[in-house]
Write a protein that holds these residues in place. Structure first.
Motif, PDB file in Angstrom:
ATOM      1  N   PRO A  44       0.808  -1.220   0.000  1.00 39.37           N
ATOM      2  CA  PRO A  44       0.000   0.000   0.000  1.00 39.37           C
ATOM      3  C   PRO A  44       0.847   1.279   0.000  1.00 39.37           C
ATOM      4  O   PRO A  44       0.493   2.257  -0.654  1.00 39.37           O
ATOM      5  N   THR A  45       1.970   1.248   0.709  1.00 33.17           N
ATOM      6  CA  THR A  45       2.832   2.443   0.724  1.00 33.17           C
ATOM      7  C   THR A  45       3.451   2.704  -0.642  1.00 33.17           C
ATOM      8  O   THR A  45       3.621   3.857  -1.032  1.00 33.17           O
ATOM      9  N   THR A  46       3.761   1.648  -1.374  1.00 33.69           N
ATOM     10  CA  THR A  46       4.305   1.803  -2.723  1.00 33.69           C
ATOM     11  C   THR A  46       3.250   2.407  -3.644  1.00 33.69           C
ATOM     12  O   THR A  46       3.538   3.314  -4.436  1.00 33.69           O
ATOM     13  N   ILE A  47       2.014   1.916  -3.524  1.00 36.35           N
ATOM     14  CA  ILE A  47       0.925   2.462  -4.338  1.00 36.35           C
ATOM     15  C   ILE A  47       0.724   3.941  -4.017  1.00 36.35           C
ATOM     16  O   ILE A  47       0.584   4.768  -4.923  1.00 36.35           O
ATOM     17  N   LEU A  48       0.754   4.297  -2.739  1.00 33.65           N
ATOM     18  CA  LEU A  48       0.599   5.702  -2.354  1.00 33.65           C
ATOM     19  C   LEU A  48       1.730   6.563  -2.917  1.00 33.65           C
ATOM     20  O   LEU A  48       1.499   7.686  -3.372  1.00 33.65           O
ATOM     21  N   THR A  49       2.945   6.042  -2.903  1.00 33.83           N
ATOM     22  CA  THR A  49       4.080   6.776  -3.471  1.00 33.83           C
ATOM     23  C   THR A  49       3.882   6.994  -4.961  1.00 33.83           C
ATOM     24  O   THR A  49       4.092   8.102  -5.474  1.00 33.83           O
ATOM     25  N   LEU A  50       3.468   5.949  -5.675  1.00 30.12           N
ATOM     26  CA  LEU A  50       3.240   6.068  -7.116  1.00 30.12           C
ATOM     27  C   LEU A  50       2.097   7.038  -7.410  1.00 30.12           C
ATOM     28  O   LEU A  50       2.180   7.838  -8.353  1.00 30.12           O
ATOM     29  N   LEU A  51       1.039   6.990  -6.607  1.00 34.34           N
ATOM     30  CA  LEU A  51      -0.069   7.929  -6.780  1.00 34.34           C
ATOM     31  C   LEU A  51       0.399   9.364  -6.555  1.00 34.34           C
ATOM     32  O   LEU A  51       0.025  10.273  -7.315  1.00 34.34           O
ATOM     33  N   SER A  52       1.214   9.585  -5.535  1.00 38.10           N
ATOM     34  CA  SER A  52       1.756  10.932  -5.270  1.00 38.10           C
ATOM     35  C   SER A  52       2.575  11.434  -6.445  1.00 38.10           C
ATOM     36  O   SER A  52       2.466  12.597  -6.832  1.00 38.10           O
ATOM     37  N   ARG A  53       3.389  10.558  -7.021  1.00 34.51           N
ATOM     38  CA  ARG A  53       4.193  10.951  -8.188  1.00 34.51           C
ATOM     39  C   ARG A  53       3.302  11.306  -9.373  1.00 34.51           C
ATOM     40  O   ARG A  53       3.568  12.260 -10.104  1.00 34.51           O
ATOM     41  N   LEU A  54       2.240  10.529  -9.569  1.00 35.50           N
ATOM     42  CA  LEU A  54       1.324  10.795 -10.686  1.00 35.50           C
ATOM     43  C   LEU A  54       0.580  12.114 -10.491  1.00 35.50           C
ATOM     44  O   LEU A  54       0.317  12.834 -11.462  1.00 35.50           O
ATOM     45  N   VAL A  55       0.275  12.451  -9.244  1.00 38.95           N
ATOM     46  CA  VAL A  55      -0.338  13.750  -8.952  1.00 38.95           C
ATOM     47  C   VAL A  55       0.672  14.861  -9.257  1.00 38.95           C
ATOM     48  O   VAL A  55       0.338  15.858  -9.912  1.00 38.95           O
ATOM     49  N   GLU A  56       1.920  14.689  -8.813  1.00 38.48           N
ATOM     50  CA  GLU A  56       2.965  15.687  -9.072  1.00 38.48           C
ATOM     51  C   GLU A  56       3.195  15.892 -10.571  1.00 38.48           C
ATOM     52  O   GLU A  56       3.453  17.001 -11.015  1.00 38.48           O
ATOM     53  N   ARG A  57       3.112  14.827 -11.347  1.00 37.42           N
ATOM     54  CA  ARG A  57       3.321  14.905 -12.800  1.00 37.42           C
ATOM     55  C   ARG A  57       2.109  15.488 -13.536  1.00 37.42           C
ATOM     56  O   ARG A  57       2.173  15.749 -14.721  1.00 37.42           O
ATOM     57  N   GLY A  58       0.995  15.622 -12.834  1.00 40.78           N
ATOM     58  CA  GLY A  58      -0.206  16.169 -13.453  1.00 40.78           C
ATOM     59  C   GLY A  58      -1.050  15.136 -14.181  1.00 40.78           C
ATOM     60  O   GLY A  58      -1.954  15.482 -14.936  1.00 40.78           O
ATOM     61  N   ALA A  59      -0.781  13.853 -13.943  1.00 42.24           N
ATOM     62  CA  ALA A  59      -1.556  12.788 -14.578  1.00 42.24           C
ATOM     63  C   ALA A  59      -2.845  12.498 -13.810  1.00 42.24           C
ATOM     64  O   ALA A  59      -3.812  12.004 -14.384  1.00 42.24           O
ATOM     65  N   LEU A  60      -2.837  12.807 -12.514  1.00 42.63           N
ATOM     66  CA  LEU A  60      -4.001  12.596 -11.647  1.00 42.63           C
ATOM     67  C   LEU A  60      -4.262  13.859 -10.839  1.00 42.63           C
ATOM     68  O   LEU A  60      -3.332  14.624 -10.570  1.00 42.63           O
ATOM     69  N   VAL A  61      -5.515  14.039 -10.453  1.00 40.16           N
ATOM     70  CA  VAL A  61      -5.849  15.046  -9.448  1.00 40.16           C
ATOM     71  C   VAL A  61      -6.393  14.308  -8.241  1.00 40.16           C
ATOM     72  O   VAL A  61      -6.979  13.228  -8.366  1.00 40.16           O
ATOM     73  N   ILE A  62      -6.169  14.901  -7.095  1.00 36.93           N
ATOM     74  CA  ILE A  62      -6.545  14.264  -5.844  1.00 36.93           C
ATOM     75  C   ILE A  62      -7.660  15.085  -5.196  1.00 36.93           C
ATOM     76  O   ILE A  62      -7.664  16.306  -5.271  1.00 36.93           O
ATOM     77  N   SER A  63      -8.611  14.380  -4.593  1.00 41.79           N
ATOM     78  CA  SER A  63      -9.667  15.053  -3.838  1.00 41.79           C
ATOM     79  C   SER A  63      -9.862  14.279  -2.536  1.00 41.79           C
ATOM     80  O   SER A  63      -9.532  13.101  -2.448  1.00 41.79           O
TER      81      SER A  63
END
Length: 126
Positions: A44-63
């Motif tokens: 789960p921590t790896t998934i969270l890290t990858l999600l954070s990177r994708l948010v930083e890259r602008g591929a995802l938005v977080i709510s």
């Protein structure tokens, strides 16, 4: 002005594929279940890290929803694939569609797959 879509590392692509397979917004738990279904277990921590990177890259938005984070793709699967296909054509094939077609046909496509490509071209769907 069109936004540049950068190539994502393989691990981030796997997470994006899981996001694209869901109806957004998507939770980390949803993504984890999809990855497990595809026989790819990540912590789960790896998934969270990858999600954070994708948010930083602008591929995802977080709510936020309560205490949970939900993720929505900014880039569609189709747009990402089109961008990377164009990059591949230009970078590795020098923009020559004949080289790409030859490589594609030499990659082991079945007769049925080639026929499907031909049909899509004939129908103007490609």
């Amino acid at each position: 002005m069109e936004k540049t879509i950068y190539r994502l590392p393989d691990a981030e692509i796997e997470v994006m594929q899981a996001v694209w397979d869901c109806t957004p917004p998507v939770s980390r738990a949803d993504i984890e279940r999809i990855l497990e279904d595809k026989h790819r277990r990540l912590a789960p921590t790896t998934i969270l890290t990858l999600l954070s990177r994708l948010v930083e890259r602008g591929a995802l938005v977080i709510s936020k929803q309560g205490r949970s984070n939900l993720y929505t793709p900014v880039i569609s699967r189709r747009d990402y694939l089109a961008s990377q296909s164009n990059r591949f054509l230009n970078k590795l094939c020098g923009g020559d569609i004949h080289i790409l077609a030859s490589a594609l046909c030499g990659s082991g496509l079945s007769r049925e797959e080639v026929a499907e490509l031909r049909r899509l071209l004939d129908e103007g769907k490609l």
